[in-house]
Design an enzyme around this catalytic site. Structure first.
Site, mmCIF file in Angstrom:
data_model
loop_
_atom_site.group_PDB
_atom_site.id
_atom_site.type_symbol
_atom_site.label_atom_id
_atom_site.label_comp_id
_atom_site.label_asym_id
_atom_site.label_seq_id
_atom_site.Cartn_x
_atom_site.Cartn_y
_atom_site.Cartn_z
ATOM 1 N N ASP A 285 44.878 27.782 6.548
ATOM 2 C CA ASP A 285 45.346 28.190 5.019
ATOM 3 C C ASP A 285 46.437 27.034 4.666
ATOM 4 O O ASP A 285 47.578 27.048 5.005
ATOM 5 C CB ASP A 285 45.710 29.301 4.770
ATOM 6 C CG ASP A 285 46.332 29.673 3.193
ATOM 7 O OD1 ASP A 285 45.996 28.712 2.238
ATOM 8 O OD2 ASP A 285 46.695 30.865 3.171
ATOM 9 N N CYS B 175 66.696 41.967 0.313
ATOM 10 C CA CYS B 175 67.539 42.711 1.534
ATOM 11 C C CYS B 175 66.336 43.296 2.675
ATOM 12 O O CYS B 175 65.735 44.249 2.025
ATOM 13 C CB CYS B 175 68.312 43.920 1.205
ATOM 14 S SG CYS B 175 69.535 44.711 2.659
ATOM 15 N N CYS C 28 73.100 48.133 -0.611
ATOM 16 C CA CYS C 28 73.490 48.641 0.351
ATOM 17 C C CYS C 28 74.502 47.900 1.342
ATOM 18 O O CYS C 28 75.118 47.216 0.868
ATOM 19 C CB CYS C 28 72.415 49.113 1.320
ATOM 20 S SG CYS C 28 71.876 47.372 2.343
#
Length: 428
Positions: free
Chosen positions: A352, A197, A235
């Site tokens: 990368d 979350c 939540c």
């Protein structure tokens, strides 16, 4: 539009000249250098060019160039539209786009995720499209949660209308501070960057939902579809109820009407882009029945999905810049065809290449695979670990020459894709 001040007029004229010279000398399409020259002379030119226009900004990790093209095609039903068609998605590119169509009442601008807050502030755009956020160029863009947080701050307190993908938790969090949001269930095939979350850090539960026709639950709007629902265990943060829903090969509008997305662009990701485009067009007052035929006219986008030919070999070009993009490219591959993979690691790609290990290449088993590009050995190692047989080629030309006559699919990341396009005269 209000006439530009003299300094701004001079800046746009010099920028257009620089862009023309760039194209004539073969250095590029001029969409970046023209804007840079203009901004040197008038640093506030973007704000001046955006004034009095109805603007939509489009931002995402994947699909923003295509969605920008689709929205532009739809809004051309209403009038002239200024747009950065070739993907120059930072302020210099925006200046070039608006300068080249200075009398267009509408503008649709693709915006780099990192630059979105700055461009919102500068242009005051009334419509913002947010589609997805996933790992991409980590050495440049940084942590995607930080990008979502910057989006939240940029949208808070502004009188903007946001069209956002409700199925992506990071996008939902980033868009939720906006004054007005149209939620679209556009799907999220790549979920590896959003298991937690963004509001509290707790785990996200993802639950399948069935489409419920309007009225059957006391609500006039569709409730959801497929496996796109999500909610935090710890939540109150959860997926908002969408008013537009991508349902396989169709989109369901806020009134419950189903529209078949028989567009030319292939794959589920492009149907998701089309759903976002239709929701955006409606915000501009353009109904689906007028917008959808315009979307069907789009066949390729800046070389994506174009088929090029050489010596009897027909190569379809697919762009994949990050793990989520490779997943989308795999979705449109023809299982009966060989495939050429090309990977670079230049500045625009990100230096990368460790992200290659996040891609599941096992889908390529059972077909001829050819590997080329500057970082072909990195990709070769990844394929070897995935038990995908392949052949190395020193160049794209060599890889293509190794194919029999007929069709072949090509997947390349950004600079590798542009190099291939250049070989074929930057096919559109």
């Amino acid at each position: 539009m209000t006439q530009l001040p003299l300094r701004a007029q001079l800046a746009t004229a010099l920028g257009r000249t620089a862009a023309t010279l760039s194209r004539v000398t073969g250095r590029g399409d001029g969409s970046v250098i023209g804007g840079r020259v203009s901004l040197v002379l008038e640093p506030d030119l973007l704000r001046k060019l955006a004034h009095d226009r109805k603007l939509a900004l489009v931002s995402a990790t994947n699909g923003k160039t295509t969605t920008t093209r689709l929205i532009t095609s739809a809004l051309s039903e209403l009038g002239d539209v200024a747009t950065n068609a070739f993907g120059a998605n930072m302020p210099a590119g925006h200046v070039s786009a608006l300068s080249s169509a200075k009398h267009a009442p509408y503008g649709v601008l693709e915006v780099d995720e990192k630059y979105l807050p700055e461009v919102i502030d500068t242009t005051g755009a009334g419509v913002i499209c947010l589609m997805n956020l996933s790992r991409d160029q980590m050495d440049r863009a940084g942590e995607i949660w930080l990008l979502a947080q910057k989006w939240r701050r940029a949208l808070a307190g502004r009188n903007t209308h946001v069209i956002a993908n409700a199925d992506d938790p990071l996008v939902t969090w980033g868009a939720s501070t906006a004054a007005s949001v149209t939620w679209v269930s556009a799907g999220q095939p790549w979920k590896e960057d959003s298991w937690c979350c963004p509001q509290c850090g707790g785990p996200l539960d993802r639950k399948g939902m069935e489409y419920v026709p309007p009225g059957s639950m006391g609500s006039g709007a569709p409730s959801g579809a497929g496996e796109n629902d999500w909610a935090c265990r710890e939540c109150t943060f959860r997926r908002p109820e969408p008013s537009w829903i991508l349902d396989d090969d169709a989109v369901i509008d806020p009134r419950g009407q189903r529209w078949v997305l028989d567009i030319q662009l292939p794959g589920r990701a492009n149907r998701a882009n089309a759903a976002i485009a239709l929701a955006t067009a409606e915000v501009f007052g353009l109904p689906v029945e007028r917008a959808l035929p315009r979307l069907r006219e789009v066949r390729s986008v800046a070389g994506r999905y174009t088929t090029v030919e050489r010596d009897g070999r027909h190569a379809r070009l697919l762009l994949a810049k990050n793990p989520a993009g490779w997943l989308e490219a795999f979705d449109v591959l023809d299982a009966s065809l060989p495939v050429i993979l090309s990977v670079n690691a230049q500045g625009p790609d990100g230096r990368d290449t460790s992200w290659l290990w996040d891609v599941d290449y096992r889908v390529l088993r059972g077909r001829p695979v050819f590997v080329t590009g500057e970082r072909r050995l990195d990709l070769a190692l990844r394929l070897d670990v995935a038990d995908v047989p392949f052949q190395l080629a020193n160049s794209f030309e060599q890889a293509l020459a190794a194919q029999p006559s007929g069709k072949v699919d090509v997947i390349a990341n950004y600079t590798a894709f542009q190099q291939i396009r250049s070989e074929f005269g930057r096919a559109v």
